[in-house]
Design an enzyme around this catalytic site. Structure first.
Site, PDB file in Angstrom:
ATOM      1  N   HIS A   1     -11.967  10.420   6.247  1.00 38.68           N
ATOM      2  CA  HIS A   1     -11.781   8.973   6.323  1.00 38.68           C
ATOM      3  C   HIS A   1     -11.327   8.505   7.695  1.00 38.68           C
ATOM      4  O   HIS A   1     -11.786   7.483   8.195  1.00 38.68           O
ATOM      5  CB  HIS A   1     -10.743   8.599   5.270  1.00 38.68           C
ATOM      6  CG  HIS A   1     -10.474   7.141   5.166  1.00 38.68           C
ATOM      7  ND1 HIS A   1     -11.467   6.230   4.860  1.00 38.68           N
ATOM      8  CD2 HIS A   1      -9.334   6.413   5.294  1.00 38.68           C
ATOM      9  CE1 HIS A   1     -10.937   5.009   4.811  1.00 38.68           C
ATOM     10  NE2 HIS A   1      -9.654   5.095   5.086  1.00 38.68           N
TER      11      HIS A   1
ATOM     12  N   HIS B   1      -9.351  10.460   2.618  1.00 38.69           N
ATOM     13  CA  HIS B   1      -8.912   9.410   1.697  1.00 38.69           C
ATOM     14  C   HIS B   1      -9.029   9.953   0.281  1.00 38.69           C
ATOM     15  O   HIS B   1     -10.057  10.503  -0.087  1.00 38.69           O
ATOM     16  CB  HIS B   1      -9.765   8.151   1.854  1.00 38.69           C
ATOM     17  CG  HIS B   1      -9.133   6.952   1.218  1.00 38.69           C
ATOM     18  ND1 HIS B   1      -9.034   6.793  -0.141  1.00 38.69           N
ATOM     19  CD2 HIS B   1      -8.525   5.874   1.762  1.00 38.69           C
ATOM     20  CE1 HIS B   1      -8.408   5.666  -0.397  1.00 38.69           C
ATOM     21  NE2 HIS B   1      -8.084   5.087   0.738  1.00 38.69           N
TER      22      HIS B   1
ATOM     23  N   GLU C   1       0.846  -1.197   0.000  1.00 45.58           N
ATOM     24  CA  GLU C   1       0.000   0.000   0.000  1.00 45.58           C
ATOM     25  C   GLU C   1       0.878   1.242   0.000  1.00 45.58           C
ATOM     26  O   GLU C   1       2.078   1.178   0.295  1.00 45.58           O
ATOM     27  CB  GLU C   1      -0.940   0.002   1.211  1.00 45.58           C
ATOM     28  CG  GLU C   1      -2.059  -1.019   1.066  1.00 45.58           C
ATOM     29  CD  GLU C   1      -3.153  -0.867   2.095  1.00 45.58           C
ATOM     30  OE1 GLU C   1      -2.960  -0.133   3.075  1.00 45.58           O
ATOM     31  OE2 GLU C   1      -4.198  -1.499   1.920  1.00 45.58           O
TER      32      GLU C   1
ATOM     33  N   ARG D   1      -1.938   9.231   9.176  1.00 43.24           N
ATOM     34  CA  ARG D   1      -1.863   7.786   9.394  1.00 43.24           C
ATOM     35  C   ARG D   1      -1.337   7.058   8.168  1.00 43.24           C
ATOM     36  O   ARG D   1      -1.764   7.331   7.045  1.00 43.24           O
ATOM     37  CB  ARG D   1      -3.257   7.257   9.722  1.00 43.24           C
ATOM     38  CG  ARG D   1      -3.317   5.766   9.897  1.00 43.24           C
ATOM     39  CD  ARG D   1      -4.756   5.309  10.047  1.00 43.24           C
ATOM     40  NE  ARG D   1      -5.508   5.516   8.829  1.00 43.24           N
ATOM     41  CZ  ARG D   1      -6.119   4.561   8.151  1.00 43.24           C
ATOM     42  NH1 ARG D   1      -6.072   3.314   8.559  1.00 43.24           N
ATOM     43  NH2 ARG D   1      -6.814   4.827   7.058  1.00 43.24           N
TER      44      ARG D   1
ATOM     45  N   ARG E   1      -1.060   9.829   1.641  1.00 46.32           N
ATOM     46  CA  ARG E   1      -2.477  10.106   1.381  1.00 46.32           C
ATOM     47  C   ARG E   1      -2.789  11.589   1.232  1.00 46.32           C
ATOM     48  O   ARG E   1      -3.567  11.986   0.371  1.00 46.32           O
ATOM     49  CB  ARG E   1      -3.321   9.554   2.526  1.00 46.32           C
ATOM     50  CG  ARG E   1      -3.577   8.120   2.373  1.00 46.32           C
ATOM     51  CD  ARG E   1      -4.614   7.626   3.313  1.00 46.32           C
ATOM     52  NE  ARG E   1      -4.795   6.220   2.977  1.00 46.32           N
ATOM     53  CZ  ARG E   1      -5.362   5.334   3.762  1.00 46.32           C
ATOM     54  NH1 ARG E   1      -5.824   5.685   4.926  1.00 46.32           N
ATOM     55  NH2 ARG E   1      -5.503   4.094   3.366  1.00 46.32           N
TER      56      ARG E   1
END
Ligand SMILES: Cc1cc2nc3c(=O)[nH]c(=O)nc-3n(C[C@H](O)[C@H](O)[C@H](O)COP(=O)(O)OP(=O)(O)OC[C@H]3O[C@@H](n4cnc5c(N)ncnc54)[C@H](O)[C@@H]3O)c2cc1C
Length: 502
Positions: free
Chosen positions: A329, A228, A112, A364, A273
């Site tokens: 998100h 997100h 990811e 995060r 992100r």
């Protein structure tokens, strides 16, 4: 008859894992809704980050976590959590979580964004959260020490004459009840549903944050909300998610002219992100639609959840790019807890998205939140076991009274003023609108996020100020309490307009 020992509030990954880890102590699990409903955990697609690959190590995982956290992550916490990952994955496997495995039977590891290695453990393709939740629910239902109260919703914490938590007040179908307890664990999830554009379930409105704040707990970094980048823009609420793992497997972002606008950005589609979210946001602000081209080999097998979500909205991701835009998100901020999950209020622990453990800093890293919840569940349970004390006489603070705002109004305010890109004028507008109505829990939590964002005159991680686009040389946490937030907002609202937006 309810057990009056330990109350765990919330039945997502954090609450269920904490309740299970507390065995054999008697626990009452206050779920808020029928088990399996209302938890963000059910929606998690990508998986659980764990440095299990031959080329990986907890130090590498911790380094990626800290890099994403933009200077605010706690190195000791990142290291401890990364080191504990193999134990919690083994614990879940022991409960028969159906993790995906390779031909040799080893755990399959996905990649990811912003992870330097393949380290995402997943189950049933991209339905990891649901698989984990179902596993934990099955275990909790079979655990003799857990009493499940899924028709109760916590509405206030009770404290004794010394300020120590002595239980909580909950709303039941028959009216309100007071439940005495020697320890309360808040595991109530995030606050994404305070925004109109969100991937979170409707109940994720930060109710645990409000309970803790009204009980006097210190809150940390409330302004850090992660947007997100690739929520699927098909008009659904909550917005379905096109998991980051799609970009890990090669999906690319295109504007409506077919231009790959991330081409020149370091990391391209796998940048952090916030970087990807802002790039998409600026395309949309310039009037262009954005698409995720996920026409990948094996899409159906590896990402059945995303494919099903798209098909349910008339899209075939194997043939056409998916329309996407950023959505609220994940909340990095929350109830400040220590290494054992303890809040600043005696007798109160917090676990999962509602807590601020120091792991995520300002942003995060993907798939670190299920991991954080699972790891801190064990640590909190151990701490509670060693720290139970007898409750004193229950007593509660009376919430201030005000006109309750419509949830839709708060969501529109948050989208417009406290979103991907913020500035002082927009934030001060939101604070003015919410200050008088902070008697409502949603308004209070939204006010805390907006006030934190107003006070942070820099850009860092998930928090971007168009009027202060650079990061300060030194990263600092913000901490606040209910009283401090109300005082700050009151002063802002009382001051002349020109001073507030300067
Ligand atoms: C679409 C999506 C995809 C994600 N993908 C990933 C991923 O791949 N990997 C990852 O690590 N993270 C992912 N996340 C984030 C992760 O899922 C959440 O951070 C995590 O599941 C939060 O768990 P939790 O137990 O803290 O809260 P939740 O799972 O949201 O559970 C909260 C519980 O508290 C209950 N509750 C709330 N208020 C009250 C109250 N007042 N009284 C009683 N009960 C109450 C709710 O009903 C619910 O049962 C994703 C999130 C979303 C939305």
């Amino acid at each position: 008859m309810l057990q009056d020992c330990i109350l765990v509030v919330g039945a997502g990954v954090a609450g269920l894992a904490t309740a299970l880890r507390l065995a054999p102590l008697p626990v009452t699990l206050i779920a808020g809704s029928p088990l399996g409903h209302g938890a963000a955990t059910a929606l998690a697609q990508g998986g659980i980050a764990a440095a299990l690959g031959d080329d990986d190590a907890p130090e590498l995982h911790a380094a990626d976590t800290l890099a994403a956290g933009a200077g605010l992550g706690d190195p000791a916490v990142a290291r401890r959590v990364a080191e504990a990952a193999d134990e919690v994955v083994a614990w879940l496997a022991g409960l028969e979580t159906p993790f995906d495995r390779d031909a040799e039977g080893r755990l399959a590891l996905g990649l990811e964004a912003a992870h330097g290695r393949r380290r995402i453990v997943h189950a049933r393709g991209d339905r990891t959260g649901l698989a984990v939740l179902e596993t934990l629910i099955r275990a909790a239902r079979g655990a003799p020490h857990i009493m499940i109260a899924d028709d109760l919703r916590a509405v206030a914490l009770l404290r004794d004459a010394h300020g120590r938590i002595a239980g909580l007040r909950a709303r039941a179908p028959s009216g309100e009840v007071a439940l005495p307890a020697r320890a309360v664990v808040l595991a109530t999830g995030g606050l994404g549903a305070l925004y109109g554009s969100t991937t979170n379930p409707p109940g994720a409105v930060g109710s645990g944050l409000a309970l803790a704040a009204r009980a006097g707990a210190v809150m940390r970094d409330m302004e850090f909300v992660q947007f997100h980048p690739t929520a699927i823009a098909v008009g659904a609420d909550p917005m379905p998610l096109a998991t980051e793992a799609l970009r890990g497997e090669g999906a690319i972002l295109l504007d409506e002219r077919g231009k790959r606008f991330m081409e020149d950005v370091p990391g391209r589609e796998l940048a952090a992100r916030d970087v990807v979210a802002r790039a998409i946001f600026s395309e949309i602000a310039a009037g262009r639609q954005v698409f995720l081209d996920a026409r990948l080999k094996g899409l159906d097998g590896r990402f059945p959840g995303v494919v099903a979500l798209c098909r349910a909205h008339g899209l075939d991701p194997a043939r056409q790019p998916i329309p996407v835009r950023p959505a609220a998100h994940y909340h990095m901020g929350g109830i400040r807890v220590d290494a054992a999950g303890r809040s600043t209020v005696a007798g109160l622990w917090a676990c999962g998205e509602v807590a601020s453990t120091g792991l995520h800093g300002a942003n995060r890293l993907a798939s670190n939140s299920l991991l954080e919840a699972l790891v801190f569940a064990g640590w909190s349970a151990d701490d509670i076991r060693g720290n139970l004390a007898l409750p004193g006489a229950p007593e509660t603070r009376t919430a201030p009274r005000g006109t309750i705002p419509a949830p839709a109004d708060i969501r529109a305010l948050m989208d417009a003023g406290v979103g991907v890109v913020r500035d002082a004028a927009g934030l001060s507008h939101v604070i003015r609108r919410l200050h008088d109505v902070a008697a409502d829990d949603r308004a209070l939590v939204a006010l805390m996020v907006a006030a934190g964002a107003f006070a942070r005159r820099e850009s860092r991680g998930g928090h971007f100020r168009a009027d202060c686009p650079a990061a300060d040389a030194i990263g600092r946490h913000s901490e606040t309490t209910l009283d401090a937030t109300l005082r700050f907002a009151g002063e802002l609202c009382g001051a002349p307009q020109s001073r507030q937006v300067a």
